[in-house]
Write a protein that holds these residues in place. Structure first.
Motif, PDB file in Angstrom:
ATOM      1  N   ARG A 190       1.221   9.134  -6.034  1.00 23.66           N
ATOM      2  CA  ARG A 190       1.519  10.535  -5.715  1.00 23.66           C
ATOM      3  C   ARG A 190       2.553  11.099  -6.679  1.00 23.66           C
ATOM      4  O   ARG A 190       2.394  12.203  -7.206  1.00 23.66           O
ATOM      5  CB  ARG A 190       2.036  10.634  -4.280  1.00 23.66           C
ATOM      6  N   THR A 198       0.830  -1.206   0.000  1.00 18.82           N
ATOM      7  CA  THR A 198       0.000   0.000   0.000  1.00 18.82           C
ATOM      8  C   THR A 198       0.860   1.251   0.000  1.00 18.82           C
ATOM      9  O   THR A 198       0.607   2.200  -0.763  1.00 18.82           O
ATOM     10  CB  THR A 198      -0.935  -0.001   1.221  1.00 18.82           C
ATOM     11  N   VAL A 236      -7.978   0.318  -3.018  1.00 18.32           N
ATOM     12  CA  VAL A 236      -7.179  -0.907  -2.920  1.00 18.32           C
ATOM     13  C   VAL A 236      -8.090  -2.024  -2.434  1.00 18.32           C
ATOM     14  O   VAL A 236      -8.809  -1.855  -1.441  1.00 18.32           O
ATOM     15  CB  VAL A 236      -6.004  -0.740  -1.941  1.00 18.32           C
ATOM     16  N   ASP A 271      -6.999  13.989  -0.896  1.00 24.90           N
ATOM     17  CA  ASP A 271      -5.674  13.912  -0.278  1.00 24.90           C
ATOM     18  C   ASP A 271      -5.327  15.320   0.184  1.00 24.90           C
ATOM     19  O   ASP A 271      -4.687  16.089  -0.518  1.00 24.90           O
ATOM     20  CB  ASP A 271      -4.649  13.389  -1.292  1.00 24.90           C
ATOM     21  N   GLN A 283       0.955   3.737  -3.183  1.00 28.58           N
ATOM     22  CA  GLN A 283       0.419   5.052  -2.856  1.00 28.58           C
ATOM     23  C   GLN A 283       1.427   6.142  -3.216  1.00 28.58           C
ATOM     24  O   GLN A 283       1.061   7.182  -3.781  1.00 28.58           O
ATOM     25  CB  GLN A 283       0.091   5.106  -1.364  1.00 28.58           C
ATOM     26  N   GLU A 284       2.696   5.908  -2.922  1.00 30.17           N
ATOM     27  CA  GLU A 284       3.736   6.872  -3.265  1.00 30.17           C
ATOM     28  C   GLU A 284       3.945   6.947  -4.777  1.00 30.17           C
ATOM     29  O   GLU A 284       4.222   8.012  -5.326  1.00 30.17           O
ATOM     30  CB  GLU A 284       5.045   6.525  -2.561  1.00 30.17           C
ATOM     31  N   LEU A 339      -5.441   7.728  -6.712  1.00 33.79           N
ATOM     32  CA  LEU A 339      -5.573   6.354  -6.230  1.00 33.79           C
ATOM     33  C   LEU A 339      -7.006   6.155  -5.738  1.00 33.79           C
ATOM     34  O   LEU A 339      -7.377   6.629  -4.671  1.00 33.79           O
ATOM     35  CB  LEU A 339      -4.567   6.074  -5.115  1.00 33.79           C
TER      36      LEU A 339
END
Length: 209
Positions: A151, A143, A160, A196, A147-148, A157
């Motif tokens: 970004r 994750t 999941v 975010d 996720q990075e 995103l």
């Protein structure tokens, strides 16, 4: 819109691939164009030292199907569904190699780096994972990494989904019903709410109007 699933499992009838197919079914139910690619068919070699490996014009010299996959399927897609089994608490090697080799095409000395970078960013992303373990912490590495990645690439995103399974097709027996979750993820792939917040984000105080 077009959604492309990238399946990293060496098993073409495995559980993570089944989850990916179900996300695509959900997207297709909303009228979107869908496609699935098996990374094992296209990615045969890891990233090398670009300083010594590049062709004279700066192009990648690795002669597998990676560049065709990138140019014909990945770049035109509006959303990517990354599907992987959990291997050693991380993503499968084929997916890691796929991500690593993006470097060759976005680096400034590649002849098409500006175009590739412009077409690579700004997509929607979904992630599906199959794992044998139910332990929530087993997913932390996957994750966090993806996720990075989202970004970094300015991808949204969307979600999941993890299915617990080992033998082929067993994910359908997971009581949490990850196939239903995957289908739902596909239906909202292009219109799901993604937030975010940063410290300066303008916020109304209401998430669901």
């Amino acid at each position: 819109m077009k959604a492309l699933a990238l399946s990293a499992s060496p098993r073409k009838d495995g559980n993570s691939r089944m989850l990916a197919e179900t996300v695509l079914e959900g997207a297709a139910s909303r009228g979107h164009e869908v496609e699935l690619a098996d990374l094992t068919d296209a990615v045969a070699a890891p990233l090398r030292d670009c300083r010594t490996c590049r062709q004279a014009d700066g192009a990648c010299s690795i002669g597998d199907g990676y560049e065709t996959l990138l140019r014909r399927q990945v770049l035109p897609a509006d959303a990517l569904v990354l599907a992987t089994p959990l291997y050693w608490y991380g993503i499968a090697g084929q997916l890691k190699i796929f991500i690593d080799r993006l470097f060759c095409y976005i680096k400034a000395d590649h002849p098409d780096s500006a175009e590739v970078t412009q077409r690579l960013v700004g997509k929607r992303m979904a992630v599906v994972v199959s794992s044998e373990e139910t332990y929530p912490g087993s997913m932390v590495g996957v994750t966090a990494q993806l996720q990075e990645l989202a970004r970094y690439l300015h991808h949204d995103l969307v979600g999941v989904v993890r299915g617990v399974a080992n033998s082929r097709g067993e994910v359908a027996r997971d009581p949490a019903d990850p196939l239903a979750q995957a289908f739902g993820l596909g239906t909202r792939l292009f219109d799901g709410h993604v937030s975010d917040h940063r410290i300066d984000t303008v916020r109304s105080g209401v998430v669901w109007p």
